[in-house]
Every structure is written in structure tokens, then in C-alpha cells.
Design a protein around this motif. Sequence first.
Motif, PDB file in Angstrom:
ATOM      1  N   ASP A   1       7.232  -1.077   8.859  1.00 23.02           N
ATOM      2  CA  ASP A   1       6.510  -0.793  10.101  1.00 23.02           C
ATOM      3  C   ASP A   1       6.822   0.643  10.494  1.00 23.02           C
ATOM      4  O   ASP A   1       7.985   1.032  10.614  1.00 23.02           O
ATOM      5  CB  ASP A   1       6.956  -1.751  11.218  1.00 23.02           C
ATOM      6  N   PHE A   2       5.777   1.430  10.694  1.00 25.55           N
ATOM      7  CA  PHE A   2       5.972   2.854  10.959  1.00 25.55           C
ATOM      8  C   PHE A   2       6.101   3.113  12.457  1.00 25.55           C
ATOM      9  O   PHE A   2       5.303   2.622  13.251  1.00 25.55           O
ATOM     10  CB  PHE A   2       4.798   3.662  10.384  1.00 25.55           C
ATOM     11  N   ASN A   3       7.111   3.908  12.825  1.00 26.97           N
ATOM     12  CA  ASN A   3       7.295   4.278  14.219  1.00 26.97           C
ATOM     13  C   ASN A   3       6.636   5.636  14.490  1.00 26.97           C
ATOM     14  O   ASN A   3       6.029   6.238  13.590  1.00 26.97           O
ATOM     15  CB  ASN A   3       8.782   4.301  14.584  1.00 26.97           C
ATOM     16  N   GLU A   4       6.757   6.120  15.718  1.00 30.58           N
ATOM     17  CA  GLU A   4       6.108   7.375  16.107  1.00 30.58           C
ATOM     18  C   GLU A   4       6.595   8.551  15.260  1.00 30.58           C
ATOM     19  O   GLU A   4       5.810   9.424  14.891  1.00 30.58           O
ATOM     20  CB  GLU A   4       6.346   7.651  17.594  1.00 30.58           C
TER      21      GLU A   4
ATOM     22  N   GLN B   1       0.856  13.477  19.480  1.00 31.28           N
ATOM     23  CA  GLN B   1       2.085  12.807  19.900  1.00 31.28           C
ATOM     24  C   GLN B   1       1.843  11.341  20.248  1.00 31.28           C
ATOM     25  O   GLN B   1       2.766  10.524  20.194  1.00 31.28           O
ATOM     26  CB  GLN B   1       2.696  13.536  21.099  1.00 31.28           C
ATOM     27  N   ASN B   2       0.603  11.027  20.600  1.00 32.77           N
ATOM     28  CA  ASN B   2       0.274   9.653  20.991  1.00 32.77           C
ATOM     29  C   ASN B   2      -0.546   8.926  19.931  1.00 32.77           C
ATOM     30  O   ASN B   2      -1.141   7.891  20.198  1.00 32.77           O
ATOM     31  CB  ASN B   2      -0.501   9.659  22.319  1.00 32.77           C
ATOM     32  N   ILE B   3      -0.566   9.484  18.730  1.00 34.05           N
ATOM     33  CA  ILE B   3      -1.447   8.957  17.693  1.00 34.05           C
ATOM     34  C   ILE B   3      -1.072   7.533  17.283  1.00 34.05           C
ATOM     35  O   ILE B   3      -1.938   6.722  16.935  1.00 34.05           O
ATOM     36  CB  ILE B   3      -1.443   9.907  16.475  1.00 34.05           C
ATOM     37  N   SER B   4       0.220   7.215  17.341  1.00 35.74           N
ATOM     38  CA  SER B   4       0.651   5.871  16.942  1.00 35.74           C
ATOM     39  C   SER B   4       0.104   4.808  17.888  1.00 35.74           C
ATOM     40  O   SER B   4      -0.015   3.638  17.514  1.00 35.74           O
ATOM     41  CB  SER B   4       2.179   5.791  16.880  1.00 35.74           C
ATOM     42  N   ARG B   5      -0.233   5.207  19.115  1.00 40.30           N
ATOM     43  CA  ARG B   5      -0.749   4.257  20.098  1.00 40.30           C
ATOM     44  C   ARG B   5      -2.241   3.989  19.917  1.00 40.30           C
ATOM     45  O   ARG B   5      -2.793   3.113  20.558  1.00 40.30           O
ATOM     46  CB  ARG B   5      -0.485   4.780  21.508  1.00 40.30           C
ATOM     47  N   LEU B   6      -2.865   4.755  19.051  1.00 40.03           N
ATOM     48  CA  LEU B   6      -4.305   4.575  18.830  1.00 40.03           C
ATOM     49  C   LEU B   6      -4.586   3.388  17.912  1.00 40.03           C
ATOM     50  O   LEU B   6      -5.726   2.936  17.821  1.00 40.03           O
ATOM     51  CB  LEU B   6      -4.905   5.845  18.221  1.00 40.03           C
ATOM     52  N   GLY B   7      -3.564   2.925  17.199  1.00 44.04           N
ATOM     53  CA  GLY B   7      -3.767   1.819  16.258  1.00 44.04           C
ATOM     54  C   GLY B   7      -4.369   2.265  14.946  1.00 44.04           C
ATOM     55  O   GLY B   7      -4.857   1.438  14.169  1.00 44.04           O
TER      56      GLY B   7
ATOM     57  N   LYS C   1       4.962  12.530  10.748  1.00 40.48           N
ATOM     58  CA  LYS C   1       5.134  13.172   9.447  1.00 40.48           C
ATOM     59  C   LYS C   1       3.948  12.928   8.522  1.00 40.48           C
ATOM     60  O   LYS C   1       3.851  13.547   7.458  1.00 40.48           O
ATOM     61  CB  LYS C   1       6.417  12.656   8.787  1.00 40.48           C
ATOM     62  N   MET C   2       3.068  12.008   8.907  1.00 35.16           N
ATOM     63  CA  MET C   2       1.911  11.669   8.070  1.00 35.16           C
ATOM     64  C   MET C   2       0.703  12.551   8.362  1.00 35.16           C
ATOM     65  O   MET C   2      -0.302  12.495   7.660  1.00 35.16           O
ATOM     66  CB  MET C   2       1.508  10.215   8.303  1.00 35.16           C
ATOM     67  N   ILE C   3       0.796  13.360   9.409  1.00 35.37           N
ATOM     68  CA  ILE C   3      -0.375  14.115   9.864  1.00 35.37           C
ATOM     69  C   ILE C   3      -0.536  15.391   9.064  1.00 35.37           C
ATOM     70  O   ILE C   3       0.429  16.123   8.827  1.00 35.37           O
ATOM     71  CB  ILE C   3      -0.247  14.446  11.367  1.00 35.37           C
ATOM     72  N   GLU C   4      -1.739  15.657   8.651  1.00 34.54           N
ATOM     73  CA  GLU C   4      -2.056  16.907   7.997  1.00 34.54           C
ATOM     74  C   GLU C   4      -3.286  17.515   8.660  1.00 34.54           C
ATOM     75  O   GLU C   4      -4.060  16.828   9.325  1.00 34.54           O
ATOM     76  CB  GLU C   4      -2.318  16.701   6.501  1.00 34.54           C
ATOM     77  N   PHE C   5      -3.461  18.802   8.481  1.00 36.06           N
ATOM     78  CA  PHE C   5      -4.575  19.509   9.108  1.00 36.06           C
ATOM     79  C   PHE C   5      -5.520  20.005   8.019  1.00 36.06           C
ATOM     80  O   PHE C   5      -5.093  20.557   7.000  1.00 36.06           O
ATOM     81  CB  PHE C   5      -4.067  20.692   9.931  1.00 36.06           C
TER      82      PHE C   5
ATOM     83  N   LEU D   1       0.818  -1.206   0.000  1.00 30.30           N
ATOM     84  CA  LEU D   1       0.000   0.000   0.000  1.00 30.30           C
ATOM     85  C   LEU D   1       0.857   1.264   0.000  1.00 30.30           C
ATOM     86  O   LEU D   1       1.942   1.283   0.588  1.00 30.30           O
ATOM     87  CB  LEU D   1      -0.902   0.024   1.241  1.00 30.30           C
ATOM     88  N   PRO D   2       0.375   2.340  -0.643  1.00 29.48           N
ATOM     89  CA  PRO D   2       1.031   3.635  -0.456  1.00 29.48           C
ATOM     90  C   PRO D   2       0.996   4.011   1.033  1.00 29.48           C
ATOM     91  O   PRO D   2       0.116   3.565   1.766  1.00 29.48           O
ATOM     92  CB  PRO D   2       0.158   4.583  -1.290  1.00 29.48           C
ATOM     93  N   ASP D   3       1.950   4.815   1.458  1.00 28.97           N
ATOM     94  CA  ASP D   3       2.007   5.182   2.871  1.00 28.97           C
ATOM     95  C   ASP D   3       0.684   5.808   3.318  1.00 28.97           C
ATOM     96  O   ASP D   3       0.127   6.659   2.614  1.00 28.97           O
ATOM     97  CB  ASP D   3       3.138   6.184   3.123  1.00 28.97           C
ATOM     98  N   PRO D   4       0.175   5.394   4.476  1.00 29.98           N
ATOM     99  CA  PRO D   4      -1.076   5.960   4.976  1.00 29.98           C
ATOM    100  C   PRO D   4      -0.886   7.408   5.402  1.00 29.98           C
ATOM    101  O   PRO D   4       0.232   7.857   5.657  1.00 29.98           O
ATOM    102  CB  PRO D   4      -1.397   5.070   6.182  1.00 29.98           C
ATOM    103  N   GLN D   5      -1.984   8.132   5.468  1.00 29.77           N
ATOM    104  CA  GLN D   5      -1.971   9.518   5.937  1.00 29.77           C
ATOM    105  C   GLN D   5      -3.038   9.675   7.014  1.00 29.77           C
ATOM    106  O   GLN D   5      -4.043   8.957   7.019  1.00 29.77           O
ATOM    107  CB  GLN D   5      -2.258  10.483   4.785  1.00 29.77           C
ATOM    108  N   VAL D   6      -2.807  10.603   7.917  1.00 28.38           N
ATOM    109  CA  VAL D   6      -3.769  10.904   8.974  1.00 28.38           C
ATOM    110  C   VAL D   6      -4.106  12.387   8.891  1.00 28.38           C
ATOM    111  O   VAL D   6      -3.202  13.226   8.879  1.00 28.38           O
ATOM    112  CB  VAL D   6      -3.201  10.576  10.371  1.00 28.38           C
ATOM    113  N   VAL D   7      -5.371  12.693   8.806  1.00 23.06           N
ATOM    114  CA  VAL D   7      -5.790  14.087   8.720  1.00 23.06           C
ATOM    115  C   VAL D   7      -6.627  14.450   9.938  1.00 23.06           C
ATOM    116  O   VAL D   7      -7.519  13.698  10.344  1.00 23.06           O
ATOM    117  CB  VAL D   7      -6.574  14.360   7.411  1.00 23.06           C
TER     118      VAL D   7
END
Length: 221
Positions: A204-207, A164-170, A212-216, A118-124
Motif C-alpha cells: 500500500d503506497f503512502n503519500e 502534494q495531495n495527489i494520493s487523495r485523488l485515488g 516519488k512516482m511523479i514525473e513531468f 503489478l509493477p509500481d504505478p507511475q503518475v505523469v
Amino acid sequence: MNLVRLSFLFTAFALISCGKGESEQKKNTTDTLAILVTKVQDCSRLYTSEYHIHKIITHQDQLKLKGTFFGKDFDADIPFGERNIAIPMDVILKGYIDFGKFTVNHVKREGNNIEIILPDPQVVLTSSMIDHDRVVESVPFLRSDFSDKELSAYEKQGREAILQNISRLGIIEKTKESAAKLLIPLIAQSGFPEENITISFRKDFNERDVSKMIEFKHPGK
């Protein structure tokens, strides 16, 4: 002499036929992958997960008296000088994959086994709001009320703490699982058994990667 020539012609014909078979098989494989890539690209931007997060931001500060008395420094709390505030905040995060960036390089095939990388995921972050009606303040008469500027700063701090804790949300793993539910039936239609289909990310993506994947997304857009 005629037998030798006939044998040579038969061998040459067999080699040509074999070459055509391999060529056609390779062409069919290429065509299948090209069609598959096009189908996946048609998914465009796929929002695969959504998280609604409710957070209470708390802040406490104490009015202090500092100075020097007879050559000695002092730092003392002023009675009834402590302010407290609790700010409820709601944040909406969405995970998505942009399949517009999907190419044949995201596909690995070995026989009947196929892996989709898959292309790298993004979080908005689509929404961040303070519930002003439920803000609780405790301000003594010696202190001024919390200003709008202070409230904005506390909201920013709370939002940053969530990110900062977004990676822990799964959310990244959930994004992959949801993408797999969409893609596996689509790939199976191309003739691959579901048990032979693997959906993965390139790593496997780390914190730090996730940050770097987060956008607003600004309201209204």
C-alpha cells in the motif's frame, strides 16, 4: 526369481512414469506462465487513468511601511496598498503501469489460483496551463502589476499543492482497477477462472511513495 525381477521392473517403470508426469506438468506450468508474462509485457506502457484538475490560485499581498520613529519600530499597512490576484490553472495527470518491467517474479501461482503483482504505478503530469484570459487582478494605483515572474512562481506553487495531495485523488487505486479490467480477461484466456485471479500491488503506497512516482512530461513530447 522371475517373479521378483518382474515385480522390480514394474515398480521401476511406475516410478519413471510418475517422474515423467511430474516433469511434464512442471514444464506445462512453466510454459503457461512464460506465455502469460509475454502477453502482459505486450501491453507495454498502459495508461489506466486520467485526471483533469481545475484549480484557482489566489494570492494577496499588502504594501507595508516599516521603519523607526523616535527610537520605536513601526510596521503599518499603507492604505490602498493591497494587491489581489486569482489565477485559473488546469492540470492533467495520467496514471500508468509500465508492463515492460513485468517478469515471472510478478506472478504467484498456487494450483488454479494466480496472483499478479503489478509493477509500481507511475503518475505523469502531462499538462499545466494558466488560463491567462481569465486571470483576475486587483491592483491599486500605488502598486505595480503582477510580473510574469510572479505569475510563474504562483503557478509552480499551485502545481505543487496539487501534487502534494495527489494520493487523495485515488489515482493509484484507479490505476489498479483499470489494469485489472484489462488483465483478468487476458489471464482467463490462459485457463484460470476469473474468481481465482487476484491483481495487487506489492504494498500500500503512502503519500511519500506517491510523491516519488511523479514525473513531468514537457509539452510536445
